[in-house]
Write a protein that holds these residues in place. Structure first.
Motif, mmCIF file in Angstrom:
data_model
loop_
_atom_site.group_PDB
_atom_site.id
_atom_site.type_symbol
_atom_site.label_atom_id
_atom_site.label_comp_id
_atom_site.label_asym_id
_atom_site.label_seq_id
_atom_site.Cartn_x
_atom_site.Cartn_y
_atom_site.Cartn_z
ATOM 1 N N ARG A 128 -6.779 -3.688 -6.650
ATOM 2 C CA ARG A 128 -7.105 -4.920 -5.925
ATOM 3 C C ARG A 128 -5.909 -5.863 -6.028
ATOM 4 N NH1 ARG A 128 -12.472 -8.370 -7.112
ATOM 5 N NH2 ARG A 128 -13.382 -6.691 -5.872
ATOM 6 N N THR B 159 -6.352 -2.544 -2.127
ATOM 7 C CA THR B 159 -7.310 -3.338 -1.357
ATOM 8 C C THR B 159 -6.950 -4.810 -1.457
ATOM 9 O OG1 THR B 159 -8.864 -3.597 -3.218
ATOM 10 C CG2 THR B 159 -9.127 -1.653 -1.801
ATOM 11 N N PRO C 57 -8.441 2.627 -7.015
ATOM 12 C CA PRO C 57 -7.946 1.591 -6.099
ATOM 13 C C PRO C 57 -7.354 0.427 -6.887
ATOM 14 C CG PRO C 57 -10.340 1.511 -6.244
ATOM 15 C CD PRO C 57 -9.916 2.733 -6.997
ATOM 16 N N ASN D 193 -3.408 -6.478 7.766
ATOM 17 C CA ASN D 193 -3.655 -7.255 6.553
ATOM 18 C C ASN D 193 -2.659 -6.917 5.445
ATOM 19 O OD1 ASN D 193 -4.442 -4.698 5.883
ATOM 20 N ND2 ASN D 193 -6.468 -5.257 5.113
ATOM 21 N N TYR E 292 -6.187 3.621 -2.768
ATOM 22 C CA TYR E 292 -5.703 2.574 -1.880
ATOM 23 C C TYR E 292 -5.359 1.297 -2.651
ATOM 24 C CZ TYR E 292 -7.865 5.345 1.879
ATOM 25 O OH TYR E 292 -8.214 6.345 2.750
ATOM 26 N N ASP F 281 -13.679 -8.552 0.257
ATOM 27 C CA ASP F 281 -14.412 -7.341 0.654
ATOM 28 C C ASP F 281 -13.689 -6.057 0.248
ATOM 29 O OD1 ASP F 281 -16.364 -8.918 1.850
ATOM 30 O OD2 ASP F 281 -15.291 -8.979 3.758
ATOM 31 N N ASP F 282 -12.578 -6.204 -0.510
ATOM 32 C CA ASP F 282 -11.789 -5.050 -0.936
ATOM 33 C C ASP F 282 -11.420 -4.158 0.243
ATOM 34 O OD1 ASP F 282 -11.641 -5.737 -3.594
ATOM 35 O OD2 ASP F 282 -13.462 -4.675 -4.143
ATOM 36 N N GLU F 283 -10.909 -4.779 1.292
ATOM 37 C CA GLU F 283 -10.506 -4.048 2.489
ATOM 38 C C GLU F 283 -9.200 -3.303 2.219
ATOM 39 O OE1 GLU F 283 -10.646 -5.286 7.093
ATOM 40 O OE2 GLU F 283 -9.194 -6.409 5.911
ATOM 41 N N LYS F 284 -9.126 -2.060 2.681
ATOM 42 C CA LYS F 284 -7.901 -1.275 2.531
ATOM 43 C C LYS F 284 -6.746 -1.970 3.237
ATOM 44 C CE LYS F 284 -5.627 2.818 4.325
ATOM 45 N NZ LYS F 284 -5.693 3.860 5.362
ATOM 46 N N MET F 285 -5.597 -2.056 2.550
ATOM 47 C CA MET F 285 -4.415 -2.655 3.165
ATOM 48 C C MET F 285 -3.741 -1.624 4.065
ATOM 49 S SD MET F 285 -1.102 -4.441 1.356
ATOM 50 C CE MET F 285 -2.099 -5.741 0.659
ATOM 51 N N SER F 286 -3.470 -2.007 5.316
ATOM 52 C CA SER F 286 -2.790 -1.093 6.237
ATOM 53 C C SER F 286 -2.160 -1.880 7.376
ATOM 54 C CB SER F 286 -3.762 -0.054 6.811
ATOM 55 O OG SER F 286 -4.649 -0.658 7.728
ATOM 56 N N GLY G 273 0.830 -1.200 0.000
ATOM 57 C CA GLY G 273 0.000 0.000 0.000
ATOM 58 C C GLY G 273 0.866 1.252 0.000
#
Length: 470
Positions: free
Chosen positions: A307, A263, A305, A277, A261, A267-272, A39
């Protein structure tokens, strides 16, 4: 004409530099307390690609990107590792340089560090205090957010909306502030923490002030472009504007650019790092060709974004191989090309049209997704041309020059295939001779032997050529 989507105005605008032919560009760099994850790398690669395209279009780019080398996270990491904060910073600056070098990221014109700018930061804060935009409280210094007109203009938030969220915060810091919205410019020292002397006592800078100081010091009171990740829009960049414009009385940046971002997951969650994650570049490039990761990230329009998955990386690898094969086809045919042909004018005109399309797409807010589509068309054009019985060296030179120039915009370089082991060269020559003698058993044996070494042979109408297995 390059157009940029300006976060401040929420629209695309024609890029008009402060100084003709030059770009002053500041991009927020990493806080160096750990390896960067992909990210973080997305922002680094996105703005490196933008910088490269500016240079492709003939601009000189003064590109400044900082290292935050003193911060709460660095101090915590130092305690956990049993070393000093500067040692942690130095270790992970070195790691950043190694990882981004593997991704073909050009070093910034300047990578300033916070610890090298403490006197400048103190002077900057002192001006804000003198102007009434900041105040001291128990050794801390805070910025008077309400005193700055139009605070929230970048993130399109009103001061009243922001106050609702800020009023819910609790803690000792909130108790000493004049207003819940005020933010720290200088933090008083805690026992055994790294600190510097100042007019307000021992302490260290707040996070937001450092970029205001380093951007204006090295690029001027007003810069062309300020960039960073979408997550920095508020509060970091909002606070930079408030600090900088309060001090200088000038517009801080003419164009604000924010990348999307990365992801992960269904669920295409933001990587952080905070969500746990993340995948570090340091680990990933041990398993994946760094050029594939670079290509994967550089060829998505920077505001969109990305993926991340094994499948999307595999697609990038396949697409990159297509481009490499086209380059190898052209290099192979150069050995049998004629100096010129009667069709050169028409073919060169076709290449010029492709170049016009590439520039049109990339001029439109650095639309890498559309730009790389034109690159694929150039590769297809090259493959078709190299299959002709006669080819022109002048045309091939022009086409390959464009291919590699466009690849370079995306940070991709192909290593020449001329570096063959003498033993492999001999095997290829032996196989050609075996085929001429109709010794197909030996020919097949050599083909299989070379395949084991990652060398793929292709028999064409123009002779036998080879490529490395992807």
């Amino acid at each position: 004409m390059i157009k940029i989507y300006n976060t401040m105005t929420r629209q695309k605008e024609e890029f008009k530099p402060i100084e003709a032919g030059k770009v002053r560009m500041y991009v927020c760099g990493p806080t160096v307390y750990n390896y960067i994850h992909i990210g973080n790398a997305r922002s680094t690669i996105a703005f490196d690609t933008i910088r490269r395209y500016f240079e492709y279009r003939g601009f000189t780019v003064n590109y400044v990107s900082n290292f935050t080398d003193v911060d709460d996270k660095i101090i915590r990491a130092a305690k956990e590792l049993g070393v000093t904060a500067p040692e942690v910073a130095e270790r992970f600056i070195h790691a950043f340089e190694e990882d981004t070098n593997a991704l073909n990221v050009e070093p910034a014109t300047l990578h300033p560090r916070v610890m090298d700018h403490i006197p400048d930061i103190i002077d900057f804060i002192s001006v804000l205090v003198a102007k009434g935009f900041a105040y001291e409280a128990n050794g801390d210094v805070y910025y008077r957010t309400r005193k700055f007109e139009n605070y929230g203009k970048l993130s399109d938030q009103s001061i009243d909306e922001l106050e609702v969220g800020a009023s819910q915060r609790t803690g000792a810091e909130q108790d000493v502030k004049e207003d819940p919205l005020d933010f720290a410019l200088w933090k008083s020292a805690k026992p055994e923490e790294i600190a510097w002397d100042s007019p307000w006592g021992l302490g260290r800078p707040g996070w937001h002030i450092e970029c205001s100081v380093m951007a204006t010091k090295h690029l001027g009171d007003t810069i062309d472009i300020h960039g960073g990740g979408q997550d920095l829009e508020f509060p970091h960049h909002e606070n930079e504007i408030a600090q900088s414009e309060a001090k200088t009385g000038h517009t801080f940046a003419n164009y604000w650019m924010h990348n999307g971002y990365v992801t992960i997951g269904e669920d295409d969650e933001k990587m952080s790092k905070s969500l746990g994650n993340f995948v570090t570049v340091h680990d990933l490039i041990q398993k994946v060709d760094p050029q594939v990761l670079r290509f994967f990230m550089a060829t998505t329009q920077y505001r969109r974004p990305i993926r991340y998955s094994e499948a999307t990386l595999k697609d990038a690898a396949n697409n990159l191989q297509r481009l490499k094969t086209a380059s190898e086809n052209a290099n192979f045919r150069l050995t049998t090309a004629q100096a010129t042909l009667p069709t050169d004018t028409a073919k060169l005109a076709e290449l010029a049209e492709l170049e016009n399309r590439f520039v049109t797409e990339m001029d439109d807010d650095f639309n890498a997704a559309n730009g790389v589509t034109v690159l694929y068309e150039l590769a297809k054009w090259l493959n078709t041309y190299t299959e002709q019985s006669e080819v022109s060296k002048a045309v091939l030179d022009a086409a390959t020059e464009k291919l590699h120039a466009w690849l370079a915009v995306f940070g991709i370089y192909f290593i020449s295939n001329e570096l063959l082991d003498e033993d492999i060269e001999k095997l290829i020559s032996e196989r050609i001779e075996a085929r001429q003698n109709k010794d197909f058993a030996r020919s097949d044996e050599i083909r299989d032997q070379l395949k084991e070494q990652g060398i793929i042979l292709e028999d064409t109408a123009q002779g036998t050529r080879w490529r490395r297995e992807a």
